[in-house]
Design an enzyme around this catalytic site. Sequence first.
Site, PDB file in Angstrom:
ATOM      1  N   SER A  45       0.850  -1.196   0.000  1.00 55.01           N
ATOM      2  CA  SER A  45       0.000   0.000   0.000  1.00 55.01           C
ATOM      3  C   SER A  45       0.884   1.245   0.000  1.00 55.01           C
ATOM      4  CB  SER A  45      -0.861  -0.010   1.271  1.00 55.01           C
ATOM      5  OG  SER A  45      -1.478   1.251   1.480  1.00 55.01           O
TER       6      SER A  45
ATOM      7  N   TYR B  50      -3.707  -0.708   9.959  1.00 57.37           N
ATOM      8  CA  TYR B  50      -3.489  -0.892   8.511  1.00 57.37           C
ATOM      9  C   TYR B  50      -2.087  -0.409   8.133  1.00 57.37           C
ATOM     10  CZ  TYR B  50      -4.570  -0.866   3.491  1.00 57.37           C
ATOM     11  OH  TYR B  50      -4.571  -1.109   2.134  1.00 57.37           O
TER      12      TYR B  50
END
Length: 256
Positions: A148, A161
């Site tokens: 990410s 996350y």
Amino acid sequence: MGGPFDLTGRTAIVTGANTGLGQAIAVALAKAGAGIVAVGRSRMDETRELIAPTGRPFHEITADLGSIAPIAGLVEEAQAAAAGDGSRLDILVNNAGIIRRGDAIDFTEADWDAVMDVNLKSTFFLTQAVAKRMLADGRGGKVINIASLLSFQGGIRIPSYTASKSGLAGLTRLLACEWAAKGINVNAIAPGYFVTNNTQALREDAERNAAILGRIPAGHWGKPEELGGAAVFLASDAAAYIHGVVLPVDGGWLAR
Ligand SMILES: NC(=O)c1ccc[n+]([C@@H]2O[C@H](COP(=O)([O-])OP(=O)(O)OC[C@H]3O[C@@H](n4cnc5c(N)ncnc54)[C@H](OP(=O)(O)O)[C@@H]3O)[C@@H](O)[C@H]2O)c1
């Protein structure tokens, strides 16, 4: 197809292939010639239909990667499916992932553990189990982790996350170092902001949506199919000497 990007005769496990980026990656790999073993907790009917025109083998394995309990069994099943197609487990795409949003000051242990379990713990132990098969016959393979922008940046309101995706970047490099000489390429793709379930809340927030869009040099949210080429590349012979990279596919976001 032919050439360095041809995946004909190879089998790819793709986790979370029922929707979003995992589905797009599975379709792209199948178009490049790979058979697909789609692993996840939801039905894969739509993905099966999208892959049917390619004529490539498609297998579905139901598994909840919220724990590592199903991993040994699913890898056994995936290996048998590949063998039935006259193939082997050549490619693993660790795509399944979740996000929980909340201010760091109030973030709960449950939201920490849930994200870490899927995004990092199951990813590591699935990779370990598949790599054992890849190493057993001496032919190596390709592992592609879906990282990410939060592998590079901090973000806000997504502490578990960001920790999981930053950890995944580190894990990608560690595994690359351990396995490069054994013929396994471990790399990652860092998607920018793509239109999937994962980003629905952001797109529905007019202010965040405008701020994100305004910062993307390409001027649009990523479409899942815009990620496929990077996955095919990293899964192919063209990437034989590439180890431990985290490749941004982000419309230029990190270049800003
Ligand atoms: N969209 C973006 O902009 C973006 C950006 C950077 C990174 N990513 C990453 O890309 C990956 C795919 O996300 P996406 O954007 O395509 O979002 P998504 O549409 O929410 O897809 C996530 C996938 O992971 C699966 N999954 C979640 N928990 C699971 C579990 N316990 N067991 C098995 N499968 C599970 C989901 O299955 P269900 O449908 O059954 O829940 C779904 O297939 C994730 O790792 C995400 O972090 C996305």
